[in-house]
Each structure stands twice: as C-alpha cells, then as structure tokens.
Write an enzyme that holds these catalytic residues in place. Structure first.
Site, PDB file in Angstrom:
ATOM      1  N   CYS A  10       0.850  -1.186   0.000  1.00 15.80           N
ATOM      2  CA  CYS A  10       0.000   0.000   0.000  1.00 15.80           C
ATOM      3  C   CYS A  10       0.886   1.236   0.000  1.00 15.80           C
ATOM      4  O   CYS A  10       2.105   1.148   0.150  1.00 15.80           O
ATOM      5  CB  CYS A  10      -0.946   0.018   1.205  1.00 15.80           C
ATOM      6  SG  CYS A  10      -0.098   0.069   2.796  1.00 15.80           S
ATOM      7  N   CYS A  39       3.312   1.816   2.831  1.00  9.85           N
ATOM      8  CA  CYS A  39       4.581   1.077   2.780  1.00  9.85           C
ATOM      9  C   CYS A  39       5.644   1.927   2.093  1.00  9.85           C
ATOM     10  O   CYS A  39       6.786   2.022   2.560  1.00  9.85           O
ATOM     11  CB  CYS A  39       4.392  -0.236   2.017  1.00  9.85           C
ATOM     12  SG  CYS A  39       3.248  -1.400   2.777  1.00  9.85           S
ATOM     13  N   ASP A  47      -3.370  18.492 -27.127  1.00  9.56           N
ATOM     14  CA  ASP A  47      -2.444  18.418 -28.254  1.00  9.56           C
ATOM     15  C   ASP A  47      -3.258  18.592 -29.536  1.00  9.56           C
ATOM     16  O   ASP A  47      -4.412  18.172 -29.610  1.00  9.56           O
ATOM     17  CB  ASP A  47      -1.737  17.062 -28.256  1.00  9.56           C
ATOM     18  CG  ASP A  47      -0.946  16.829 -29.520  1.00  9.56           C
ATOM     19  OD1 ASP A  47      -0.031  17.626 -29.781  1.00  9.56           O
ATOM     20  OD2 ASP A  47      -1.258  15.874 -30.252  1.00  9.56           O
TER      21      ASP A  47
END
Length: 756
Positions: free
Chosen positions: A28, A31, A452
């Site tokens: 997760c 961590c 773009d």
C-alpha cells in the site's frame, strides 16, 4: 631559492551519486512512505519512493554506498535490488512491468483457489437448508487453506508492520480473519459446535454463553477472498508500469545500412558509431540523430515533434532518429548515438515524469492508520471489561471477537474495486479505459485541460483544403491535371493532393515523362500538357509568373499555416492548391463539453503559430501555445501547475508521452502511439475528443461512488462497534452485519452501469 606560489583552497561541494532501486514487498502507499522515511533519515540521503512503479530514486553522498541503502530498506521489512548492469551500447529497459505482471499472476492464482473454496463455505453457513450432519467439518476443511494460504500475503505484511510498530489495512484483515478462524477452531474442538447435528441458527437475540456453539468460517474465508480480489485488480493496474519507456525505445530502428569502404553493410544499430555514414531508403526509419550528407527527401517527424507536415531535408539538414524517411534515398552522418539521441532523452523525460508524479494514497489506508489501532484497543478493552464485570470467559471472548468481526474491512476492501470494476466496465463500453483508482482523485480537482493538436483536435492526416483557379480554368480541370501528376509522387503533400483530386474530380489521367525536382516540386506531361506543380520558384525557373490573385492565394494559405503549391501548364499559372491537417468534426463540440465541466482548454502543439491559431478559432479555444518541442510541452504543463492549476493533458503521440505523465491527469487517444497510451492515466479508445469529457465525468462519478462506499462501510463499523462491545451483538450477527454492508457497497457500485 625559488618562491612557492600558493593557491588558495576553494572548498568543493561533496560528490553526489544517484541510484534507482527496485523495491519489493510494498502492499500500500503507506509502505512506500515508510521506506522513504527510513531512507531519508540516513545522513546525506534524499529519496523518493514510488508505490505505483515500485522504484526508489535516491541521491546520496560519499559516506553512503548502495549496499547501505539496500540494507536500510531490508531492515524496514522490504526488499531492494540494485540496478542491473548494461552494456555501454545498450539502451536501458524498464523492468517494473515484468515484476508487476508476476505479482498479478500470483494474486490471480490465490484468488481463483480461494474463490472456489470460499463459495461453498459461505453458502453452507448462510443457508440452513444446506447444512447436513458434519457440514461444519467440511467448512473447516475448505476454509483452512483460504485463511492460511490465501491470506498469507496479508499475514506476512501484518507481521512486518507489527515488527516496525505500524498498522495498516493488512493488519486488520489478518487479525480479523485469524480471530474468526481461531474462534471457530475453539468452538469446534472445545465447544459444542463440533456436534454432528449442529446447525447455524440465524438468531438476533442469544444468550452470552451461546458463543461456544457458533462458528465464523464464512467470515474468515469470505473476507480473504474479497480482499484478494481487490489486490488483484490493483496489481493488474500496475502491470504496465514500464511500458511507456519500452514503447519509446522500441520506436527506434533495429538495424542500419552503414557505408564502409564504399559498400553498404547491414549492422545492428548498437554497432553504429558517431561519424559513421549510413543509408536510409524511402519508408525506413532513420537509425539515429545525424546530418544529411547526400540526397533530398521529406521526413515524417510527427511522432517526435508533433509537426503534421513532413519536413523537406537536403544536404546539411539535421535529422532525428526514429523519424521516417518518406520518399528519396538519404545518406546521413551519425552525430549522436545511444543515450544522447533525442529519442533516448524523451525516454528519460517520461521516466522522470512518472517517478516524480505524486501518487495519491488510498483513503482506506489513510483511515486504517488510525482505525486499526482503535479497533484493537476497543477489542482488548471489551475483553477486559467483560472479564472484570462478569468473570465469564465465553461472554468476554464472544464480545471481543464480535468487535473484531464487525470491524473487519470486508466492505472497505470492496469499496474501491467494485466501483472501479463497474466504472471501468461501463467506461470500456463507452471507449474509455481507466488505469486504476489513483487516477480518479485527479479528475475531481482538474481545472485546466491541455489539448495536443495533431491527432487529438485534428485528424493528424493532411487533406486537400482549398482550390483556387485562375480565370478561365475549371476546378475539375485543375484537379485532374495536378492530381494526375502528383499521383506519381511519393511526397506526403503530393499524396494529399492526389487523394483530394481523385475524390472531387474522379479518376485521374496518367502521367508521362514524370520528373521530381528536389525541394521544389514535380513536372511531367498530363493529357498532352506540360504540367508543373510545386513552389512558385519552380514556376519562376520555367519563366512563368504568378498573377496577383494566385500570389495572394498562396500568401493567404501560408499565412494560415497551410502548405500550398502552385499549378501551371502550357506556360501559364492555372491555380493554387493548399493542404492542411483537418480538424475532426466533433472537436468543437468536445471543447464546449469540456468548458461545461468547468475546464479551461489550452491548445498545445509543435506546429506553427498560424496553424495553431487557425485550429483554435475553429474549435473555440482562446489560449494557444505553439511551436514547442517535446521538452517544452513538459515545461508548459509544469508552468501551468506552478500557477496553481490542476492540469489534464490530452495527446496521442510519442512527443506527448512525457507531458501526459507530468500532468495531474493524462488522457491518451487510443488512435495514437503505445507510448502515449501507456503514459496516460485514461485511454480514449475511439479517438473522439468528446470522449475526454465523458471520461472525466465517469471518473468523477466513480470517485464519488467510491467515497460513498467508504463512508457507509466505516459507518456500519462505527455504529455497530458500541453494540458489539456492549454484548448486544454476538459474532454471528456481527458477521451478518458485515455481509450486509458488503451487499450495500456492491449495490451502490452497480449504479454506475447506467452512466451515460
């Protein structure tokens, strides 16, 4: 004796080194935060740990070695691998995708087995009609592998967290499933639940001493399977973490014809050296950055620069690796190779953008950081309180287990993956691919959308735009003769003219004595006339002057950013044809829909200012940034972010990949390149810009459903915890309440199926 000159000592900054480590064992976002915190506590170390890519980028001083860094990560409870050595001529290849793929496959196997074993356990426990003599022992046989082997990743992570004084969702999953399983074992072997005729009565009011006859194997097995499903979805969304870089590097040519001793020798690109002369035939990719030595052609650089019109090159002009030679044969001298090329630099841009992109920590993990310890304290307090008040061990343990089971995060585990599954499934039907739940947080805050031009707002293909004829010349006659001549040419502008002419004027006549004049145009005989098509200088060389009307048409076309050619035959100028990248029919409506969502559109392109402003006016965009290189696109996005804007980027080319990764939300057109699609957070499969608005609406709706699910999941727990602690809920009823919260979460998620 000679005097000694002394030079004053100037202190130098301590040497710094950089390294990227692959981190294993993270489950997760917390961590990643823990590893990052431990690394940054080391003297002279600056570290950034990315949970999504499972990489740690670390800068460190002379007093620290890579082995020290790896040791610190391992002491934190995770694994770290140093970078692999590469040959000098080899390009680095991202490896995160393979690791994520292995993780997803391992989770899929655990999920498949756990699901097959859990379904009969849940059915037997919840449907009394299925409960035969000794059914509970079959349930134990089926549930044990799920709780022990299926939930092993959760138990392992919980143990690692416990050793470092931390608690996450893994902790609650592990304790909840083991508590339910442990109580079931106690009830089966030491209580009365193991009797042959035991039935699982579904009662809401029971005495406090009835706990010894109840088992909760369905809760233990069901929670494990649900959470495995969520983790598998998460791992699958990270599976292609390195695909954008691989897609970029794979664009380059693999082999090249090198001129050595007057002969052409085909060799791998890795053997090409700076200064080598190499040959590029029509249709081939240019092997590396260089300078044209011989030949003339048009080079399609749209994949790298965003330019919609191929660029004419001649001796002395620079060319970039991975661009495509569209027509003539070129001899190029290599100037930059390997990691120095424009393509390699773009790959590094994408990598830097991905590693530097802030990952949104999951709401469930953030709340679990406080929720888990609170639940554990409540469970222990419940156990102690009942023992002190009643001295009844069974009643005390029953109440404590009820607290753990009602708090077990089954609904929490379902909150995100079920909404994501339904939302992404509906999105796929609409042509929208959402990579993962991290994407959804960004859509809520986006206020600016950068579009773009080439391939996103426009088709990315040149087409015949305008036809201007001289007096006395019909449009059909002009198109037939110009189109017939251009049909014999390989130049992209010529192909656009020929295709448009054939569409408007029908079948084109054949050409005789065709001749291409490098950099100027073409000439030949069509229908008995000597026809010239090209730049006005081609006509001037033949002694043909442009009348004022045609000269004005040429100037107007070029002023608006279109490519224009003059047409002449029999010694007189007959007309002007212009070609341009055409705007998609749906782009104007798409821009209006994006504005309706509260977004400010910005047109960003490598094309000229005139072209960009013309397109912007047509689709209703006020803010235009033109003539930018790929690295400038990243800078534009960062500049907008520095102004406090939250930026979404929509693009389709390799030149957009780094900007897509840098933006807070990247939307890649599915008609574009793999590099763009892998760098984006959302992929718009249909290539219709209107889908961008749909994608943002769907992502926002999905996020709202997830947050609603999390609220109600915690709401059930918070409301039921006091009841369980007070002894008003036995573990069986607590398990039923937990199951009902899961049903509610799934039902709420299914509402996304009606999104339109």
């Amino acid at each position: 004796m000679n005097a000694t000159n002394t030079v004053p000592h100037t202190p130098t900054a301590p040497a710094r080194s950089d390294v990227e480590l692959t981190i294993g064992g993270m489950t997760c976002a917390s961590c990643a935060a823990r590893v990052e915190k431990k690394l940054n506590r080391m003297d002279g170390v600056e570290a950034t740990v990315n949970f999504a890519t499972e990489k740690a980028r670390i800068a460190f001083g002379d007093g620290v070695t890579v082995d020290d860094l790896i040791a610190t990560v391992e002491r934190t409870g995770y694994t770290a691998e140093p970078p692999r050595a590469h040959a000098p001529e080899a390009e680095p290849t991202p490896e995160g995708g393979e690791a994520a793929g292995g993780e997803a496959e391992a989770l899929r196997q655990r999920l498949t087995v756990s699901l097959a074993l859990s379904v009969p356990v849940v059915l037997m426990s919840m449907v009394p009609a299925l409960q035969f003599d000794h059914w509970q022992w079959l349930s134990l046989t089926l549930a044990a592998p799920v709780v022990i082997w299926g939930a092993l990743p959760f138990h392992r992570a919980a143990w690692t967290n416990a050793k470092h004084g931390a608690a996450t969702m893994d902790t609650l999953v592990s304790i909840g499933t083991l508590a339910a399983f442990g109580w079931s074992l106690w009830a089966l072997f030491l209580g009365t639940a193991g009797m042959p005729h035991m039935r699982h009565a579904f009662e809401f009011t029971v005495s406090r001493t009835d706990g010894s006859s109840a088992i909760y194997l369905e809760a233990a097995a069901g929670v494990t399977t649900f959470i495995l499903a969520g983790r598998w979805l998460e791992a699958r969304s990270k599976r292609k973490a390195g695909a954008a870089l691989r897609a970029l590097l794979e664009l380059g040519a693999k082999d090249v014809y090198v001129l050595r001793g007057g002969r052409e020798e085909r060799v791998p690109v890795s053997r090409l050296a700076a200064g080598d002369l190499f040959v590029v035939r029509p249709g081939e990719k240019i092997a590396t950055d260089g300078t044209v030595v011989e030949g003339a052609s048009a080079v399609d650089a749209s994949m790298l620069t965003g330019e919609s019109v191929p660029v004419d090159v001649a001796p002395g002009d620079p060319v970039a690796g991975a661009t495509v030679n569209t027509s003539g044969r070129l001899i190029v001298r290599a100037t930059r190779i390997g990691s120095d090329t424009q393509l390699a630099r773009m790959a590094r841009l994408v990598e830097d953008a991905q590693n530097g992109k802030a990952q949104v920590q999951r709401l469930a993990d953030r709340i679990s950081g406080v929720f888990v310890p609170v639940v554990l304290v409540i469970a222990l307090a419940t156990l102690a309180g009942w023992l002190l008040a009643t001295a009844d061990v069974t009643a005390a343990f029953t109440a404590a287990v009820a607290v753990l089971i009602i708090a077990c995060p089954c609904a929490l585990g379902l909150a995100t993956p079920t909404a994501l599954m339904v939302g992404t499934g509906r999105g796929a039907q609409l042509g929208i691919l959402i990579k993962g739940p991290e994407v959804l947080e960004s859509t809520r805050r986006v206020d600016t959308v950068v579009l773009d031009k080439t391939g996103t707002v426009t088709t990315g293909r040149m087409g015949l735009w305008d036809v201007v004829t001289a007096p006395g010349v019909s449009e059909r006659e002009l198109l037939r003769r110009a189109g017939g001549l251009e049909h014999a040419s390989e130049h992209p502008v010529a192909r656009a003219v020929a295709a448009g002419a054939a569409e408007r004027a029908g079948e084109l006549p054949p050409v005789e004595h065709f001749e291409s004049v490098a950099g100027l145009g073409v000439r030949g005989e069509v229908e008995g006339c000597r026809v010239l098509v090209g730049r006005e200088s081609l006509l001037f060389e033949a002694g043909i002057e442009l009348p004022a009307s045609l000269a004005a048409a040429l100037a107007t076309a070029r002023g608006e950013g279109r490519t224009a050619v003059a047409v002449a035959w029999d010694g007189r100028a007959r007309g002007v044809l212009s070609v341009a990248d055409t705007v998609k029919e749906t782009s104007a409506r798409a821009v209006a829909e994006l504005r309706a969502l509260g977004l400010t559109p910005v047109l960003l392109t490598g094309d000229t200012t005139a072209v960009a402003e013309s397109v912007a006016r047509e689709v209703g965009i006020d803010e235009v940034v033109a003539e930018v290189l790929p690295q400038d696109k990243v800078a534009v996005v960062k500049r907008l972010q520095a102004r406090g804007r939250t930026v979404a980027m929509v693009g389709d080319g390799v030149n957009d990949a780094a900007a897509l990764a840098t933006a807070d939300l990247g939307l890649a057109m599915g008609t574009g390149t793999d590099a763009a699609m892998e760098a984006g957070d959302l992929t718009l499969v249909r290539g219709d810009l209107r889908v961008a608005a749909d994608a943002i609406r769907l992502a926002r709706r999905t996020l709202a459903i997830i947050k609603g699910n999390l609220f109600w999941a915690f709401g059930y727990n918070v409301a039921a915890l006091p009841l369980a602690a007070a002894g008003l809920l036995n573990p069986m009823i607590a398990g039923a309440a937990m199951a009902f919260s899961s049903v509610f979460v799934v039902t709420n998620s299914l509402r996304l199926r009606s999104f339109a």
